[in-house]
Design a protein around this motif. Structure first.
Motif, mmCIF file in Angstrom:
data_model
loop_
_atom_site.group_PDB
_atom_site.id
_atom_site.type_symbol
_atom_site.label_atom_id
_atom_site.label_comp_id
_atom_site.label_asym_id
_atom_site.label_seq_id
_atom_site.Cartn_x
_atom_site.Cartn_y
_atom_site.Cartn_z
ATOM 1 N N VAL A 53 34.252 -37.722 -42.093
ATOM 2 C CA VAL A 53 35.251 -38.748 -41.786
ATOM 3 C C VAL A 53 36.477 -38.075 -41.184
ATOM 4 O O VAL A 53 37.011 -37.119 -41.756
ATOM 5 C CB VAL A 53 35.662 -39.533 -43.048
ATOM 6 N N LEU A 54 36.917 -38.568 -40.045
ATOM 7 C CA LEU A 54 38.143 -38.084 -39.418
ATOM 8 C C LEU A 54 39.306 -38.967 -39.841
ATOM 9 O O LEU A 54 39.220 -40.198 -39.744
ATOM 10 C CB LEU A 54 38.010 -38.112 -37.896
ATOM 11 N N VAL A 55 40.389 -38.363 -40.315
ATOM 12 C CA VAL A 55 41.612 -39.097 -40.635
ATOM 13 C C VAL A 55 42.664 -38.722 -39.599
ATOM 14 O O VAL A 55 43.158 -37.593 -39.577
ATOM 15 C CB VAL A 55 42.125 -38.776 -42.050
ATOM 16 N N ALA A 56 42.983 -39.652 -38.709
ATOM 17 C CA ALA A 56 44.025 -39.432 -37.711
ATOM 18 C C ALA A 56 45.368 -39.808 -38.317
ATOM 19 O O ALA A 56 45.505 -40.865 -38.924
ATOM 20 C CB ALA A 56 43.755 -40.268 -36.463
ATOM 21 N N GLY A 57 46.354 -38.933 -38.160
ATOM 22 C CA GLY A 57 47.636 -39.148 -38.823
ATOM 23 C C GLY A 57 47.595 -38.652 -40.256
ATOM 24 O O GLY A 57 48.240 -39.216 -41.142
ATOM 25 N N ALA A 58 46.859 -37.573 -40.487
ATOM 26 C CA ALA A 58 46.613 -37.095 -41.853
ATOM 27 C C ALA A 58 47.854 -36.553 -42.539
ATOM 28 O O ALA A 58 47.877 -36.436 -43.766
ATOM 29 C CB ALA A 58 45.525 -36.018 -41.840
ATOM 30 N N THR A 59 48.901 -36.217 -41.790
ATOM 31 C CA THR A 59 50.120 -35.700 -42.422
ATOM 32 C C THR A 59 51.131 -36.802 -42.711
ATOM 33 O O THR A 59 52.194 -36.533 -43.264
ATOM 34 C CB THR A 59 50.780 -34.620 -41.543
ATOM 35 N N VAL A 111 38.037 -34.928 -28.194
ATOM 36 C CA VAL A 111 36.576 -34.868 -28.074
ATOM 37 C C VAL A 111 35.942 -34.086 -29.219
ATOM 38 O O VAL A 111 35.017 -34.564 -29.890
ATOM 39 C CB VAL A 111 36.171 -34.259 -26.718
ATOM 40 N N ASP A 112 36.421 -32.875 -29.461
ATOM 41 C CA ASP A 112 35.827 -32.044 -30.508
ATOM 42 C C ASP A 112 36.076 -32.622 -31.898
ATOM 43 O O ASP A 112 35.225 -32.507 -32.783
ATOM 44 C CB ASP A 112 36.391 -30.621 -30.439
ATOM 45 N N GLY A 113 37.231 -33.248 -32.087
ATOM 46 C CA GLY A 113 37.571 -33.785 -33.399
ATOM 47 C C GLY A 113 36.664 -34.912 -33.844
ATOM 48 O O GLY A 113 36.315 -35.011 -35.024
ATOM 49 N N VAL A 114 36.267 -35.782 -32.921
ATOM 50 C CA VAL A 114 35.451 -36.939 -33.299
ATOM 51 C C VAL A 114 33.959 -36.637 -33.267
ATOM 52 O O VAL A 114 33.164 -37.408 -33.815
ATOM 53 C CB VAL A 114 35.745 -38.154 -32.384
ATOM 54 N N ARG A 115 33.585 -35.530 -32.652
ATOM 55 C CA ARG A 115 32.153 -35.216 -32.531
ATOM 56 C C ARG A 115 31.519 -35.059 -33.913
ATOM 57 O O ARG A 115 31.985 -34.297 -34.748
ATOM 58 C CB ARG A 115 31.955 -33.936 -31.719
ATOM 59 N N GLY A 116 30.457 -35.805 -34.157
ATOM 60 C CA GLY A 116 29.739 -35.709 -35.417
ATOM 61 C C GLY A 116 30.329 -36.518 -36.554
ATOM 62 O O GLY A 116 29.813 -36.475 -37.676
ATOM 63 N N CYS A 117 31.392 -37.280 -36.287
ATOM 64 C CA CYS A 117 32.027 -38.068 -37.349
ATOM 65 C C CYS A 117 31.293 -39.385 -37.571
ATOM 66 O O CYS A 117 31.015 -40.120 -36.625
ATOM 67 C CB CYS A 117 33.488 -38.353 -37.006
ATOM 68 N N ARG A 118 31.027 -39.683 -38.822
ATOM 69 C CA ARG A 118 30.397 -40.953 -39.180
ATOM 70 C C ARG A 118 31.417 -42.077 -39.234
ATOM 71 O O ARG A 118 31.080 -43.246 -39.056
ATOM 72 C CB ARG A 118 29.707 -40.807 -40.535
ATOM 73 N N ALA A 119 32.676 -41.719 -39.492
ATOM 74 C CA ALA A 119 33.733 -42.728 -39.551
ATOM 75 C C ALA A 119 35.049 -42.108 -39.125
ATOM 76 O O ALA A 119 35.247 -40.895 -39.224
ATOM 77 C CB ALA A 119 33.855 -43.310 -40.956
ATOM 78 N N VAL A 120 35.954 -42.968 -38.657
ATOM 79 C CA VAL A 120 37.308 -42.563 -38.286
ATOM 80 C C VAL A 120 38.284 -43.525 -38.939
ATOM 81 O O VAL A 120 38.099 -44.745 -38.889
ATOM 82 C CB VAL A 120 37.507 -42.573 -36.754
#
Length: 300
Positions: A53-59, A111-120
């Motif tokens: 899972v990618l969390v954008a705005g994680a800080t 591109v690299d950050g979202v690659r392979g992510c099941r959820a964002v």
């Protein structure tokens, strides 16, 4: 219409408008080559521990809590922010946590950050009124609208994302109706969120949109009255939920973060948009069953 709370489970609540319904001409933009009817439901499923899972705005305030919750549940988390060092300082290290330095206003960095992510989960945002945080392309239109659009496009191109959770705001359908939301939208923050909502809803990706009220409780990362006064939810651990864009109460950052987790846990939350506020009561805390009960009642 009365919203659903944990104290009124099972009460009949009519379904509210989906994101994008009743759109104002000139304020919504649909993604190219996509429409609501092209939703890729075949790619949608429950996002389970072990998935990435990618969390954008994680800080940010909600992002920090959400990242920690997901790691604790056993998800493989990518914490995306503009500063690797800040992310390391705030979130630390864990075998299931990777820090990703990227800028949602620059699509080539995603591109690299979202690659392979099941959820964002997109928890990014900026101040509603001009501050120093607007420097460096961090104004509402660039950060919230363009940035979210870039992230949605990156996920669509990757074709691996089974759920995109977007943290929006109360007032996105009421900023033309006078205070307080007309004031909050003086510099376009709610218009930017509305455009981002609609773009996501029309993208063809499975999504969930969460609309909290003014945020309370630490970590205090925003520049608003609650941050200045260190606003806390106190005994307000229960949540009101509604499919209508009608709630005005404050919302604990922890409740928002947990609602994002629950949006991933429960498959029936695919393509739902809901509002949330914190009210007096014990609340569902982190119980999947308690959240499922409230979310299902909301959808009745």
């Amino acid at each position: 219409m009365k919203p659903v709370t944990g104290l009124a489970r099972g009460s009949g609540v009519r379904r509210g408008r989906r994101a994008g319904a009743g759109r104002v001409p000139g304020r919504t933009v649909a993604p190219p080559h996509a429409s609501p009817s092209s939703s890729s439901s075949s790619n949608a499923a429950v996002v389970v521990p072990g998935d990435t899972v990618l969390v954008a705005g994680a800080t940010g305030g909600v992002g920090q809590i959400l990242t920690k919750k997901l790691v604790e549940r056993g998800y493989v988390v990518r914490a995306l922010s503009r500063s690797f060092s800040k992310s390391m300082e705030l979130l630390g290290t864990h075998p299931n946590l990777t820090h990703v330095e990227a800028d949602i206003t620059r699509p080539e960095t995603l591109v690299d950050g979202v690659r392979g992510c099941r959820a964002v989960c997109c928890t990014t945002g900026t101040t509603a009124f001009p501050t120093l945080r607007w420097l460096g392309k961090n104004d509402p239109d660039t950060n919230t609208w363009v940035g979210t659009r870039n992230l949605v496009d990156a996920c669509r191109e990757g074709k691996e994302c089974g759920r995109f959770v977007f943290v929006s705001s109360a007032g996105v359908k009421r900023y033309d109706a006078g205070p307080p939301y007309s004031i909050l939208n003086a510099f376009g923050v709610l218009v930017a969120k509305e455009k981002a909502e609609t773009y996501l809803a029309n993208s063809g990706m499975p999504y969930t949109i969460v609309r909290p009220g003014r945020l309370t409780d630490a970590p205090y990362t925003s520049y608003d009255l609650n941050t200045l006064m260190k606003g806390e939810s106190g005994e307000r651990r229960e949540v009101n939920l509604s499919l209508e864009e009608e709630l005005d109460g404050e919302t604990s950052r922890a409740a928002v973060a947990e609602s994002c987790v629950q949006s991933l846990v429960h498959a029936f939350m695919e393509n739902e948009t809901f509002s949330i506020e914190s009210v007096l009561g014990e609340g569902p805390e982190t119980s999947d069953e308690e959240w499922a009960s409230r979310l299902r009642a909301m959808r009745m």
